[in-house]
Design a protein around this motif. Sequence first.
Motif, PDB file in Angstrom:
ATOM      1  N   GLU A 102      -2.893   7.220  -4.399  1.00 56.29           N
ATOM      2  CA  GLU A 102      -3.447   6.773  -3.669  1.00 56.29           C
ATOM      3  C   GLU A 102      -3.097   7.233  -1.986  1.00 56.29           C
ATOM      4  N   ILE A 103      -4.154   7.470  -1.083  1.00 54.88           N
ATOM      5  CA  ILE A 103      -4.169   8.853  -0.336  1.00 54.88           C
ATOM      6  C   ILE A 103      -4.212   7.536   1.164  1.00 54.88           C
ATOM      7  N   ARG A 104      -2.864   7.849   2.365  1.00 55.01           N
ATOM      8  CA  ARG A 104      -3.762   7.342   3.543  1.00 55.01           C
ATOM      9  C   ARG A 104      -3.583   8.092   4.929  1.00 55.01           C
ATOM     10  N   LEU A 105      -4.582   8.512   5.635  1.00 56.49           N
ATOM     11  CA  LEU A 105      -4.713   9.037   6.396  1.00 56.49           C
ATOM     12  C   LEU A 105      -3.582   8.193   7.722  1.00 56.49           C
ATOM     13  N   ILE A 106      -2.749   8.683   8.540  1.00 52.52           N
ATOM     14  CA  ILE A 106      -1.798   8.079   9.377  1.00 52.52           C
ATOM     15  C   ILE A 106      -2.618   8.609  10.816  1.00 52.52           C
ATOM     16  N   HIS A 107      -2.814   7.468  12.220  1.00 47.31           N
ATOM     17  CA  HIS A 107      -2.983   7.320  13.012  1.00 47.31           C
ATOM     18  C   HIS A 107      -2.058   6.889  13.603  1.00 47.31           C
ATOM     19  N   GLU A 108      -1.945   6.696  15.251  1.00 51.30           N
ATOM     20  CA  GLU A 108      -1.158   5.780  15.261  1.00 51.30           C
ATOM     21  C   GLU A 108      -2.136   4.615  15.919  1.00 51.30           C
ATOM     22  N   SER A 109      -3.061   4.918  16.022  1.00 50.07           N
ATOM     23  CA  SER A 109      -3.445   3.457  16.394  1.00 50.07           C
ATOM     24  C   SER A 109      -3.959   2.830  14.649  1.00 50.07           C
TER      25      SER A 109
END
Length: 292
Positions: A102-109
Amino acid sequence: MVYRLLAMNIDGTVLQSNGKIDKSVKEAIDYVQEKGVTVTLLTGRNFIFAKRIAKALKLQSLIVSHHGAFIASTIDQAIFVKRISETVLFDIVQFLESFPCEIRLIHESFSVGNKPMKGRKIMARAVIDTDSLSVYQYRFVEKLSRSIKEEQIHPTHVEAKFAEKYQAEEVKTAIEGMFYEVDVKTYGNKMVILPKHISKLSGLLYIADYWNIPLKETVAIGSGKDDLDVIVASGLGVAMGNAPDEIKGVADWVTRTNDNRGIHYMVKELFRKQQPLPFLEKLSEFHGKERR
């Protein structure tokens, strides 16, 4: 020693096991702030979540979030942001997509994830900070590498979760061998990929310099393996009673658990003999004039 900065992790430290903030934590933070000590949060969580915790504790200071990659007091006025470059991000995500994880790209919003591993349900959701009306969105796409190109996503970091710990370690070794532009950390079967030289410690160093506070005058309290470097480097490193033995072993002080008023006990014991900072500053100024 006079301490001017208190930095705290959120999960397992500020928050109890049930995810709530005990009133004793709020009392402790009020107590230490009345003495003129600056209090901040050091967390791997996204900024909007961290800001909600800061507001509950009545903190007005900068927050170190996203494992040190996003430092701000408000989401639209960050004083420090570090992102993984688009080219490197695309290549890393393509590589990760060749594994069952499972992959997640984390942005501040927002965060963007691939479909969860078999047997887990997809649940798109949003976290709302009702005071600022900021919304943190969690969504999922079929192909993350395609979304990076189409949507021009610029995250602060990438998270990946594998079925087994050994898989995370093997992929970590491979990524470290291929991409010098990032740092990779593993915590069991979970992986965090950050821009090079970014960590909670780099965040602490940044804000200590920003506020002109020597590192020896900082207190850091945490409970996770990602708190280890901060606890070692601070003037006083404190481990929660619920922290792993690895963290307790490097701490200067082990307090009670997060479910047993750990922060309250530490703050009251450490700061009860420290005079308010404005008073100490005036006293120092007075002695300086006497010597002249």
